[in-house]
Design an enzyme around this catalytic site. Structure first.
Site, PDB file in Angstrom:
ATOM      1  N   ASP A   1       0.843  -1.194   0.000  1.00  0.00           N
ATOM      2  CA  ASP A   1       0.000   0.000   0.000  1.00  0.00           C
ATOM      3  C   ASP A   1       0.881   1.247   0.000  1.00  0.00           C
ATOM      4  O   ASP A   1       2.036   1.203   0.427  1.00  0.00           O
ATOM      5  CB  ASP A   1      -0.884   0.036   1.259  1.00  0.00           C
ATOM      6  CG  ASP A   1      -1.828  -1.147   1.314  1.00  0.00           C
ATOM      7  OD1 ASP A   1      -2.130  -1.717   0.245  1.00  0.00           O
ATOM      8  OD2 ASP A   1      -2.252  -1.511   2.428  1.00  0.00           O
TER       9      ASP A   1
HETATM   10  N1  URA Z   1      -1.260  -6.041   3.762  1.00  0.00           N
HETATM   11  C1  URA Z   1      -1.740  -4.782   3.801  1.00  0.00           C
HETATM   12  O1  URA Z   1      -2.786  -4.540   4.390  1.00  0.00           O
HETATM   13  N2  URA Z   1      -1.054  -3.819   3.177  1.00  0.00           N
HETATM   14  C2  URA Z   1       0.119  -4.025   2.540  1.00  0.00           C
HETATM   15  O2  URA Z   1       0.710  -3.085   2.013  1.00  0.00           O
HETATM   16  C3  URA Z   1       0.629  -5.325   2.511  1.00  0.00           C
HETATM   17  C4  URA Z   1      -0.076  -6.336   3.129  1.00  0.00           C
END
Ligand code: URA
Length: 255
Positions: free
Chosen positions: A104
């Site tokens: 993310d």
């Molecule tokens: N899980 C998440 O919620 N975000 C990420 O960036 C990676 C795994």
């Protein structure tokens, strides 16, 4: 396998195919010691000696980088308005690099960037169960059975429970960035926990949604490993390095 001379040069970081064609035209390129102006000429990377301005050009087929992804950058190859993780790889030669999976925008940590589609596919395939380790700073009050919930699989609103994950109240890797983040978040609130989660899937916002389903909120998330590859502690957020031959072999043999 033979390839076109203009592709050979573009693959090796000499610009786009049209940029390459323009310096072919002015006679800067030779093949096996003979000047060559035709970009469509076929060359064999194993046999032919390609030179630009008297410098030998080795053909680059695959590149593999480890990036310490900083917060605020998107996990994409290209974007019209925003800087991407691939834009951070300044020394890249190939133009077809992409991130292996997504973190993310606000997640930090290990991201592998390559143009090896086959390896990426294997690393991301749910069938291969490649384990990813994350440290999370979470706010809220944990249910007593948190470890069992992760182990059992959690209903995050998809048609299937999440695959069994390993949860622990201790983290195997602490770095100064995690510590600084914890110190800064703790100034605002007191209900924070630093914990570790190991998952083998890669669903959208998976870790955040797992905690959310348990009534908790991820305040900060960082990935420290993917299969056999661990985030190099020497890299600061935004920095990257090439994977070593050993790491590439280890990756290839573990999937
Ligand atoms: N899980 C998440 O919620 N975000 C990420 O960036 C990676 C795994």
């Amino acid at each position: 396998m033979v390839i076109r001379l203009d592709k050979y040069l573009a693959d090796s970081g000499y610009g786009t195919r049209s940029e390459v064609r323009s310096f072919l035209r002015i006679g800067r390129v030779s093949v096996n010691g003979v000047a060559e102006k035709n970009g469509a000429r076929k060359v064999d990377p194993e046999q032919d000696r390609v030179m630009v301005d008297q410098e030998i050009v080795s053909h680059v087929s695959f590149e593999y980088y480890m990036l310490h992804k900083p917060s605020g950058i998107i996990s994409a190859s290209k974007d019209k308005t925003e800087k991407t993780v691939v834009d951070l790889i300044k020394s890249k030669k190939r133009r077809d690099l992409f991130p292996v999976g997504r973190l993310d925008r606000d997640t930090e940590g290990l991201l592998i960037i390559t143009n090896d589609g086959d390896m990426a596919h294997k690393l991301l395939s749910p069938k291969k169960h490649v384990e990813k380790t994350y440290a999370a700073i979470v706010s809220g009050v944990f249910p007593e059975n948190a470890v069992e919930e992760f182990e059992h699989g959690i209903d995050i609103g998809d048609d299937k429970l999440t695959k069994p994950a390993k949860f622990s109240f201790s983290v195997s890797t602490w770095d100064i960035y995690l510590k600084e983040m914890y110190d800064s978040l703790s100034e605002e609130r007191e209900d924070l926990t630093v914990c570790e989660v190991r998952i083998t899937e890669g669903r959208f916002h998976e870790i955040k949604r797992m905690f959310e389903a348990l009534g908790l909120k991820v305040e900060y998330l960082k990935r420290y490993s993917m299969g056999s590859i661990k985030l190099d502690a020497k890299l600061s957020p935004g920095e990257y390095r090439e994977l070593t031959e050993e790491e590439i072999e280890l990756l290839a043999s573990s999937i």
